[in-house]
Design an enzyme around this catalytic site. Structure first.
Site, PDB file in Angstrom:
ATOM      1  N   GLU A 128     -11.551   0.583  -3.631  1.00 31.85           N
ATOM      2  CA  GLU A 128     -10.682   0.840  -2.301  1.00 31.85           C
ATOM      3  C   GLU A 128      -9.691   1.698  -2.705  1.00 31.85           C
ATOM      4  O   GLU A 128      -9.257   2.113  -3.918  1.00 31.85           O
ATOM      5  CB  GLU A 128     -10.226  -0.139  -1.506  1.00 31.85           C
ATOM      6  N   ASP A 179       0.664  -1.132  -0.063  1.00 34.57           N
ATOM      7  CA  ASP A 179      -0.172  -0.074   0.023  1.00 34.57           C
ATOM      8  C   ASP A 179       0.794   1.157   0.059  1.00 34.57           C
ATOM      9  O   ASP A 179       0.597   2.227   0.839  1.00 34.57           O
ATOM     10  CB  ASP A 179      -0.740  -0.011   1.210  1.00 34.57           C
TER      11      ASP A 179
END
Length: 595
Positions: free
Chosen positions: A226, A37
């Site tokens: 997301e 991420d």
């Protein structure tokens, strides 16, 4: 020096911090190992330095921050979550997918109109928005998500990040955006099956108060929209998402609008980035962020797993990769597909070192001797919060050593999902190389009772780890039925289920009263070996276990390597029952498989 291997054949050595023969070529991953991420920025007023943050889940310290001057060599300069009181609930999270998800790193100039202070450092502020996730709670329970913002004026300064400012949002993957007017927005992902997917609102960064939430765009229809990030370019607001779940179908999609709240027009070539349905070694490419370099050229960072299309063997988990992006005025960005060896925008012919920060470069070897009065190495981490007074650096009588006080729980804990706050004595470093050798000298002479154990582990999460330990057990094949305890080497682990354990008696040339060297080797990109031998006669090292990397390939994190000490839940035992002394910590990188 970073060694790059294709398949299992060594083709050459790429000097990461030296001269590169072709200055537009670099290799992925730029942050190998457990660095998912990613969120990266360039801060011109900080002497044109690039900064990257990545997820840490249940690891602590959390949110590692890396810095680079050349986009090739990345140095760990700190951990944004460095104090246990910043995230006290991390001690009691349940499930290996809980913890800190998807930090977004941003910088906002301030002070005297963004002018620097004469030291090459601006007077602005670095910001991180992130979520502490309690992934055992139901998707429609807003207590599952604890969103907060932290900030600092100097990411190189230890413990400089502020205490969290929490804000109410029943979702995750939050990202900050400043509009031209200075208004701050936060964008995040709701659980799509419970609430509308992507949400945006204004936010007061001092109080955490938010305005009404808007639903600008929910992606192209892929699973789990997301990881939203907002950008503004050429009078368009661009909204970039991750879709498809963080596995083989992971992808990056994009839309744009003249209004921040929409309606948004989907990019005609969505997904703009993915390796789904390909045979490339780099799979699960997604959850991207965009930034510009010192020349104004665009780059994307994303997560990826080096697994090949079988998506079976990837113990280092989701790593950070980088790819060039062409983004012409008024047009959609075009991303180059991710691979191991990349050719893109021109990079400096010679690496430019980062002089600040106490941490190592991400590809550096370890040689730790823990001298008296030394600072704790920034790259060593715990699983959840460390129990106080458990890790002692060079205490009196044990100079140049690290003393570990045992925990009751072992690395599996009680159920493979949580510790109930009891803690586990384990300290490790991320595995950052496909092929490596790790060695540690251990003095186990303080073991006293049945199941007292000290050893080393390749640890993914509590339900996935492989251990080689020195353990006290009743003597095997004892004909007089005595209760004498003797030391054994024990190889065992967990891989979603218990791996059968094997115990080995000490050979005649090893004594528990003298230091013993334990070793973990990744001797190819799919297998680990576990060995032990006398410290002063390493030619007598003997292998006690071999296991495959696919036994540690699952979930959101990556492997961590280091020592543990435990009484294995023995009835009546307490924390600190015994102290194990370790030292001469060595991690030698020996190659990266990138194809």
């Amino acid at each position: 020096m970073r060694r790059i291997l294709f398949a299992s054949v060594l083709l050459g050595i790429l000097g990461v911090r030296g001269v590169n023969s072709h200055n537009s070529t670099y290799t992925n991953p730029i942050l190998p190992g457990f660095h998912p991420d990613p969120s990266c920025i360039l801060v011109p007023s900080w002497d044109n330095t690039y900064f990257c943050a990545s997820s840490s889940f249940n690891a602590f310290p959390g949110i590692p921050i890396h810095a680079s001057k050349d986009l090739r060599s990345w140095k760990l300069i700190g951990n944004a979550l460095s104090r246990p009181e910043m995230v006290p609930a991390l001690a009691t999270t349940i499930k290996d997918t809980s913890g800190i998800w998807a930090p977004t790193l941003r910088y906002r100039e301030g002070g005297d109109n963004g002018k620097n202070n004469g030291s090459g450092r601006g007077k602005g502020r670095f910001w991180i928005s992130t979520t502490l996730v309690f992934d055992d709670l139901a998707a429609d329970n807003e207590s599952r998500w604890d969103n907060f913002v932290i900030s600092t004026t100097d990411p190189f300064a230890p413990d400089s990040w502020t205490d969290p400012v929490h804000f109410a949002f029943g979702g995750y993957d939050t990202s900050l955006f400043w509009d031209d007017s200075g208004q701050v927005y936060v964008t995040g992902s709701h659980e799509y099956k419970v609430w509308p997917g992507i949400q945006t609102a204004t936010i007061d960064l001092e109080t955490g108060d938010t305005g009404p939430w808007e639903n600008p765009w929910n992606g192209t229809g892929g699973m789990a929209p997301e990881g939203p990030h907002l950008y503004k370019k050429d009078d368009y607001y661009y909204l970039m998402l991750a879709e498809g779940g963080t596995g083989e179908e992971h992808m990056v999609t994009m839309a744009r609008s003249r209004n921040i709240n929409g309606p948004y027009e989907s990019a005609p070539h969505n997904p703009v980035l993915t390796n789904a349905n390909t045979t490339t070694f780099f799979q699960a490419v997604g959850h991207a962020d965009l930034f510009q370099d010192v020349h104004g050229r665009w780059w994307a960072v994303a997560l990826s797993a080096r697994s090949g299309p079988a998506f079976k063997n990837y113990p280092m988990g989701r790593e950070t990769v980088m790819t060039p992006v062409t983004w012409k005025k008024g047009e959609w960005p075009i991303f180059q597909n991710v691979s191991g060896r990349m050719s893109g925008w021109e990079l400096p012919a010679e690496a430019v070192p980062v002089f600040d920060g106490e941490g190592p470069y991400v590809d550096s070897p370890d040689r730790l001797v823990f001298p008296p009065n030394s600072t704790w190495p920034l790259h060593l981490i715990h699983w959840r919060l460390p129990t106080p007074n458990t890790y002692l650096v060079s205490p009196p009588g044990y100079e140049n050593s690290l003393v570990l006080r045992s925990s009751v729980l072992n690395l599996t804990s009680t159920d493979g999902f949580s510790t109930g706050g009891q803690g586990q004595t384990f300290i490790g470093r991320r595995q950052t190389d496909s092929i490596f050798t790790y060695q540690l000298d251990i003095n186990a002479s303080n073991l006293r009772d049945k199941e007292d154990e000290v050893g080393i582990s390749v640890f993914l999460v509590e339900a996935y780890h492989l251990d080689l330990g020195i353990v006290l057990l009743p003597q095997v094949n004892n004909t007089d039925a005595s209760t004498e305890l003797v030391p054994y080497f024990r190889f065992r682990g967990m891989s979603g289920h218990s791996i059968p354990e094997t115990v080995f008696p000490f050979p005649p040339h090893i004594s528990i009263e003298t230091p013993i060297t334990l070793e973990i080797r990744a001797f190819n990109w799919t297998h680990y070996s576990f060995a032990a031998g006398p410290r002063d006669a390493r030619h007598l090292m003997q292998t006690y276990g071999i296991a495959s990397g696919d036994q540690l390939s699952a979930g959101f994190t990556g492997t961590i390597i280091g020592p543990y000490a435990t009484t294995n839940g023995r009835e009546g035992s307490q924390r600190g029952e015994f102290a194990a002394v370790v030292g001469n910590w060595r991690y030698l990188p020996q190659g990266q498989i990138i194809n």
